[in-house]
Design a protein around this motif. Structure first.
Motif, PDB file in Angstrom:
ATOM      1  N   GLY A 287       5.512   7.096 -14.437  1.00  6.33           N
ATOM      2  CA  GLY A 287       4.531   6.051 -14.742  1.00  6.33           C
ATOM      3  C   GLY A 287       4.089   5.335 -13.487  1.00  6.33           C
ATOM      4  N   ILE A 288       4.161   4.012 -13.526  1.00  6.15           N
ATOM      5  CA  ILE A 288       3.656   3.228 -12.388  1.00  6.15           C
ATOM      6  C   ILE A 288       4.667   3.128 -11.236  1.00  6.15           C
ATOM      7  N   MET A 289       5.826   3.763 -11.406  1.00  8.36           N
ATOM      8  CA  MET A 289       6.831   3.722 -10.332  1.00  8.36           C
ATOM      9  C   MET A 289       6.402   4.549  -9.126  1.00  8.36           C
ATOM     10  N   ARG A 290       5.919   5.738  -9.399  1.00  5.40           N
ATOM     11  CA  ARG A 290       5.347   6.532  -8.308  1.00  5.40           C
ATOM     12  C   ARG A 290       4.008   7.057  -8.786  1.00  5.40           C
ATOM     13  N   CYS A 291       2.979   6.271  -8.517  1.00  4.47           N
ATOM     14  CA  CYS A 291       1.662   6.664  -8.995  1.00  4.47           C
ATOM     15  C   CYS A 291       0.744   6.834  -7.795  1.00  4.47           C
ATOM     16  N   ARG A 292      -0.502   7.054  -8.025  1.00  4.72           N
ATOM     17  CA  ARG A 292      -1.424   7.271  -6.897  1.00  4.72           C
ATOM     18  C   ARG A 292      -2.149   5.983  -6.540  1.00  4.72           C
TER      19      ARG A 292
ATOM     20  N   TYR B  52      -0.507  -1.340  -6.794  1.00  4.72           N
ATOM     21  CA  TYR B  52      -0.826  -2.697  -6.330  1.00  4.72           C
ATOM     22  C   TYR B  52       0.262  -3.130  -5.362  1.00  4.72           C
ATOM     23  N   MET B  53      -0.142  -3.485  -4.147  1.00  5.37           N
ATOM     24  CA  MET B  53       0.856  -3.798  -3.131  1.00  5.37           C
ATOM     25  C   MET B  53       0.503  -5.099  -2.412  1.00  5.37           C
ATOM     26  N   LYS B  54       1.552  -5.845  -2.078  1.00 13.03           N
ATOM     27  CA  LYS B  54       1.366  -6.962  -1.146  1.00 13.03           C
ATOM     28  C   LYS B  54       1.721  -6.409   0.219  1.00 13.03           C
TER      29      LYS B  54
ATOM     30  N   ILE C 153      16.010   1.835  -6.414  1.00 15.64           N
ATOM     31  CA  ILE C 153      14.542   1.826  -6.387  1.00 15.64           C
ATOM     32  C   ILE C 153      14.085   1.009  -5.188  1.00 15.64           C
ATOM     33  N   GLU C 154      13.239   1.603  -4.371  1.00 17.03           N
ATOM     34  CA  GLU C 154      12.702   0.839  -3.231  1.00 17.03           C
ATOM     35  C   GLU C 154      11.573  -0.061  -3.731  1.00 17.03           C
ATOM     36  N   VAL C 155      11.763  -1.365  -3.583  1.00 16.83           N
ATOM     37  CA  VAL C 155      10.716  -2.292  -4.025  1.00 16.83           C
ATOM     38  C   VAL C 155       9.984  -2.957  -2.858  1.00 16.83           C
ATOM     39  N   GLY C 156      10.561  -2.849  -1.676  1.00 16.01           N
ATOM     40  CA  GLY C 156       9.888  -3.430  -0.522  1.00 16.01           C
ATOM     41  C   GLY C 156      10.343  -2.757   0.752  1.00 16.01           C
ATOM     42  N   HIS C 157       9.508  -2.883   1.782  1.00 13.03           N
ATOM     43  CA  HIS C 157       9.846  -2.259   3.061  1.00 13.03           C
ATOM     44  C   HIS C 157       9.251  -3.114   4.163  1.00 13.03           C
ATOM     45  N   ILE C 158      10.092  -3.537   5.094  1.00 10.99           N
ATOM     46  CA  ILE C 158       9.568  -4.324   6.207  1.00 10.99           C
ATOM     47  C   ILE C 158       9.857  -3.594   7.510  1.00 10.99           C
TER      48      ILE C 158
ATOM     49  N   TYR D 197       4.823  -5.578   6.424  1.00  8.84           N
ATOM     50  CA  TYR D 197       5.778  -5.970   5.393  1.00  8.84           C
ATOM     51  C   TYR D 197       5.192  -5.714   3.997  1.00  8.84           C
ATOM     52  N   GLY D 198       5.694  -4.704   3.314  1.00 14.96           N
ATOM     53  CA  GLY D 198       5.119  -4.345   2.014  1.00 14.96           C
ATOM     54  C   GLY D 198       6.041  -4.667   0.848  1.00 14.96           C
ATOM     55  N   ILE D 199       5.405  -5.000  -0.276  1.00 18.25           N
ATOM     56  CA  ILE D 199       6.156  -5.115  -1.540  1.00 18.25           C
ATOM     57  C   ILE D 199       5.330  -4.416  -2.611  1.00 18.25           C
ATOM     58  N   GLY D 200       5.968  -3.572  -3.383  1.00 18.52           N
ATOM     59  CA  GLY D 200       5.274  -2.879  -4.458  1.00 18.52           C
ATOM     60  C   GLY D 200       5.204  -3.782  -5.684  1.00 18.52           C
ATOM     61  N   VAL D 201       4.115  -4.532  -5.801  1.00 13.56           N
ATOM     62  CA  VAL D 201       3.987  -5.484  -6.909  1.00 13.56           C
ATOM     63  C   VAL D 201       3.958  -4.742  -8.251  1.00 13.56           C
TER      64      VAL D 201
ATOM     65  N   PHE E 205      -4.255   3.426  -2.429  1.00  8.62           N
ATOM     66  CA  PHE E 205      -4.285   4.775  -3.009  1.00  8.62           C
ATOM     67  C   PHE E 205      -3.543   5.734  -2.099  1.00  8.62           C
ATOM     68  N   ARG E 206      -2.581   6.440  -2.668  1.00  6.61           N
ATOM     69  CA  ARG E 206      -1.911   7.529  -1.938  1.00  6.61           C
ATOM     70  C   ARG E 206      -1.864   8.733  -2.861  1.00  6.61           C
ATOM     71  N   ASP E 207      -2.403   9.819  -2.375  1.00  3.20           N
ATOM     72  CA  ASP E 207      -2.490  11.001  -3.221  1.00  3.20           C
ATOM     73  C   ASP E 207      -1.133  11.714  -3.221  1.00  3.20           C
ATOM     74  N   GLU E 208      -0.171  11.101  -3.909  1.00  2.00           N
ATOM     75  CA  GLU E 208       1.206  11.612  -3.951  1.00  2.00           C
ATOM     76  C   GLU E 208       1.228  13.051  -4.474  1.00  2.00           C
ATOM     77  N   VAL E 209       2.102  13.876  -3.874  1.00  2.00           N
ATOM     78  CA  VAL E 209       2.209  15.266  -4.341  1.00  2.00           C
ATOM     79  C   VAL E 209       2.624  15.305  -5.800  1.00  2.00           C
TER      80      VAL E 209
HETATM   81  P1  ATP Z   1       8.361   5.489  -0.992  1.00  2.00           P
HETATM   82  O1  ATP Z   1       9.490   5.731  -0.039  1.00  2.00           O
HETATM   83  O2  ATP Z   1       8.792   5.029  -2.357  1.00  2.00           O
HETATM   84  O3  ATP Z   1       7.357   6.588  -1.034  1.00  2.00           O
HETATM   85  P2  ATP Z   1       6.935   4.201   1.072  1.00  2.00           P
HETATM   86  O4  ATP Z   1       8.015   4.097   2.055  1.00  2.00           O
HETATM   87  O5  ATP Z   1       5.909   5.226   1.207  1.00  2.00           O
HETATM   88  O6  ATP Z   1       7.558   4.271  -0.400  1.00  2.00           O
HETATM   89  P3  ATP Z   1       5.733   1.726   1.918  1.00  2.00           P
HETATM   90  O7  ATP Z   1       4.649   2.342   2.700  1.00  2.00           O
HETATM   91  O8  ATP Z   1       6.859   1.096   2.621  1.00  2.00           O
HETATM   92  O9  ATP Z   1       6.252   2.768   0.873  1.00  2.00           O
HETATM   93  O10 ATP Z   1       5.069   0.744   0.849  1.00  2.00           O
HETATM   94  C1  ATP Z   1       5.586  -0.523   0.473  1.00  2.00           C
HETATM   95  C2  ATP Z   1       5.985  -0.561  -0.984  1.00  2.00           C
HETATM   96  O11 ATP Z   1       4.945  -0.084  -1.836  1.00  2.00           O
HETATM   97  C3  ATP Z   1       7.162   0.318  -1.325  1.00  2.00           C
HETATM   98  O12 ATP Z   1       8.367  -0.331  -1.007  1.00  2.00           O
HETATM   99  C4  ATP Z   1       6.994   0.513  -2.809  1.00  2.00           C
HETATM  100  O13 ATP Z   1       7.553  -0.587  -3.513  1.00  2.00           O
HETATM  101  C5  ATP Z   1       5.498   0.517  -3.001  1.00  2.00           C
HETATM  102  N1  ATP Z   1       4.991   1.895  -3.160  1.00  2.00           N
HETATM  103  C6  ATP Z   1       4.855   2.835  -2.212  1.00  2.00           C
HETATM  104  N2  ATP Z   1       4.373   3.988  -2.707  1.00  2.00           N
HETATM  105  C7  ATP Z   1       4.181   3.761  -4.040  1.00  2.00           C
HETATM  106  C8  ATP Z   1       3.683   4.560  -5.117  1.00  2.00           C
HETATM  107  N3  ATP Z   1       3.288   5.817  -4.930  1.00  2.00           N
HETATM  108  N4  ATP Z   1       3.638   4.007  -6.353  1.00  2.00           N
HETATM  109  C9  ATP Z   1       4.025   2.727  -6.554  1.00  2.00           C
HETATM  110  N5  ATP Z   1       4.492   1.934  -5.594  1.00  2.00           N
HETATM  111  C10 ATP Z   1       4.579   2.427  -4.336  1.00  2.00           C
END
Ligand code: ATP
Ligand code: MG
Length: 437
Positions: free
Chosen positions: A148-153, A156-158, A280-285, A315-319, A139-143
């Motif tokens: 939709g589920i692309m930037r939500c609060r 689901y993450m690995k 689109i950022e789908v993962g971040h290591i 190492y995260g992936i936004g499932v 859970f991240r309380d995004e501003v």
């Molecule tokens: P972003 O730059 O998109 O805010 P982040 O750098 O905060 O992402 P990480 O902490 O690296 O994200 O999280 C790992 C992955 O989780 C991201 O690469 C992304 O795919 C996914 N993710 C992050 N924030 C969200 C969100 N608010 N909604 C959906 N997926 C997310």
């Protein structure tokens, strides 16, 4: 499955508040339903796709010997105070008090918790290296939750965490993850490019964001187009090959906004090779050494006797975001085509259902039973509506193979269509071959 029996709340109207095509499509075919701002329920069709993505991620993480576990969504504030991030994290963290007045939070990520678990059980270099991961809601309380589920609060993450005795060893873990990520995205038929991201405390290039090019992406991407030509199949999983792979990718300019510098771009990349676009950022290591292990006192005995803070990476992936990313890439000209590996069904049978054509439906049922016996996940459209309405609907559902049973089918040969291509007449054996190949 019979289409009439599935919970699939299709809507005809284009949702007005949905700005990008993945959000629109997911609402139209009833993959998700918003429950409050930035928080969604996953309905059967969306859930099925997400689970398939999750399983690919799981398989590839297991392949590099990462071990799956499960940490809770609710964490104690104490460990975050120890690391110093409790205040730093700011309003994105959802803070909760339990009935005893203890400060808790809904985990936005798990570096603290995994370090706390690790420090209480692993004491010696002999138990290293270790890689642990879980697939869990965050859970991240995004501003501004949006798209939709692309930037939500709630999403689901690995997230995986590596533990090593030295920077040098840690780099090997990082390379393995890098490789695993490329495998995952290739199984999803996505071209995800690793982009050098802001670096950790030891410098170098040890942070990468994996970006998929798409007009609707939120990241600005600046790259040398030659990076897209690297053939990832030429690397194997040996240490040497993995190091070479990361170096090969790093040798081309590819960054997002935070690292972008116009004059760098112009000197390092020929004008003709410059790509500047959206992704689109789908993962971040990330490799961060002892950033958390030090304050949290996560020490192990070194070979030489002294205690050292363990070296960690995450190492995260936004499932869940990947479901949307796949739609952004594969939904074109109002036609969706899921990659086979994550399609909600392997094939759909579309018979002409008509008072004057009882036979088509009978044939459809026969084929349906036959395919099911072969463990093919088949959908049968038994809904009573005309063929053109059916085709429109299946353009959105996106199953990549269709068996159309109507005027064109013959005694033993049926119209078979791979979405995006012309249909052909095939017998049942040939159809099975096509689906399985
Ligand atoms: P972003 O730059 O998109 O805010 P982040 O750098 O905060 O992402 P990480 O902490 O690296 O994200 O999280 C790992 C992955 O989780 C991201 O690469 C992304 O795919 C996914 N993710 C992050 N924030 C969200 C969100 N608010 N909604 C959906 N997926 C997310
Ligand atoms: Mg990021």
């Amino acid at each position: 499955m019979l289409l009439s029996k599935i919970f699939l709340p299709l809507t005809k109207d284009l949702p007005t508040d949905a700005k990008i095509k993945s959000h629109q499509l997911m609402l139209r075919v009833g993959m998700i339903k918003q429950s409050s701002a930035g928080i969604y329920s996953w309905l059967p069709l969306g859930f099925k796709v997400m689970k398939k993505i999750e399983n690919i991620v799981r398989q590839e993480q297991n392949n590099i010997s990462a071990q799956e576990m499960l940490m809770p969504t609710i964490q104690s504030a104490d460990i975050w105070k120890e690391s110093g991030r409790y205040n730093e994290y700011g309003d994105e963290m959802l803070r909760i008090k339990d009935r005893q007045g203890r400060e808790m939070l809904y985990g936005p990520t798990n570096e603290e918790l995994i370090t706390e678990i690790f420090r209480s059980s692993i004491k010696s270099y002999k138990s290293l290296p270790q890689m642990l991961y879980h697939i869990q809601w965050k859970f991240r309380d995004e501003v501004r939750p949006r798209f939709g589920i692309m930037r939500c609060r709630e999403f689901y993450m690995k997230d995986a965490y590596s533990f090593d005795i030295s920077d040098e060893e840690a780099k090997k873990s990082y390379n393995k993850m890098f490789y695993s990520y490329l495998k995952i995205f290739s199984k999803l038929k996505l071209k995800a490019i690793p982009m050098a991201a802001d670096t950790g405390p030891i410098g170098g290039e040890l942070s990468h964001e994996f970006i998929i090019l798409a007009d609707t992406g939120e990241s600005n991407v600046y790259a040398d187009k030659k990076i897209f030509e690297i053939n990832t199949n030429k690397y194997d999983s040996s240490e040497k090959s993995l190091e070479k792979m990361r170096n090969d990718f790093s040798s081309f300019y590819a960054v997002t906004d935070e690292k972008f510098n116009k004059s760098d771009f112009d000197t390092k990349v020929k004008k003709d090779d410059q790509i500047s676009t959206k992704g689109i950022e789908v993962g971040h290591i990330f490799y961060f050494g002892d950033k958390y292990s030090k304050p949290l006192n996560c020490l192990v005995d070194h070979q030489e006797g002294k205690k050292v803070a363990v070296k960690m990476g995450s190492y995260g992936i936004g499932v869940s975001r990947l479901v949307g990313a796949l739609i952004e890439v594969n939904f074109q000209n109002n036609v969706m085509k899921w990659p086979k590996s994550v399609s909600p069904y392997d094939v759909v049978i579309i018979p002409n259902i008509n008072k004057n054509d009882q036979k088509s439906f009978e044939i459809a049922i026969k084929i349906y039973k036959d395919l099911k016996k072969q463990k093919i996940d088949v959908l049968l459209d038994d809904v009573d509506e005309n063929m053109s309405a059916k085709f429109k609907k299946h353009d959105l559902i996106g199953v990549p193979y269709q068996i159309i049973i109507g005027s064109r089918s013959e005694e033993n040969r049926f119209e078979f269509k791979e979405v995006g291509e012309n249909s052909i007449l095939l017998n049942l054996e040939e159809i099975k071959e096509k689906i399985k190949n």
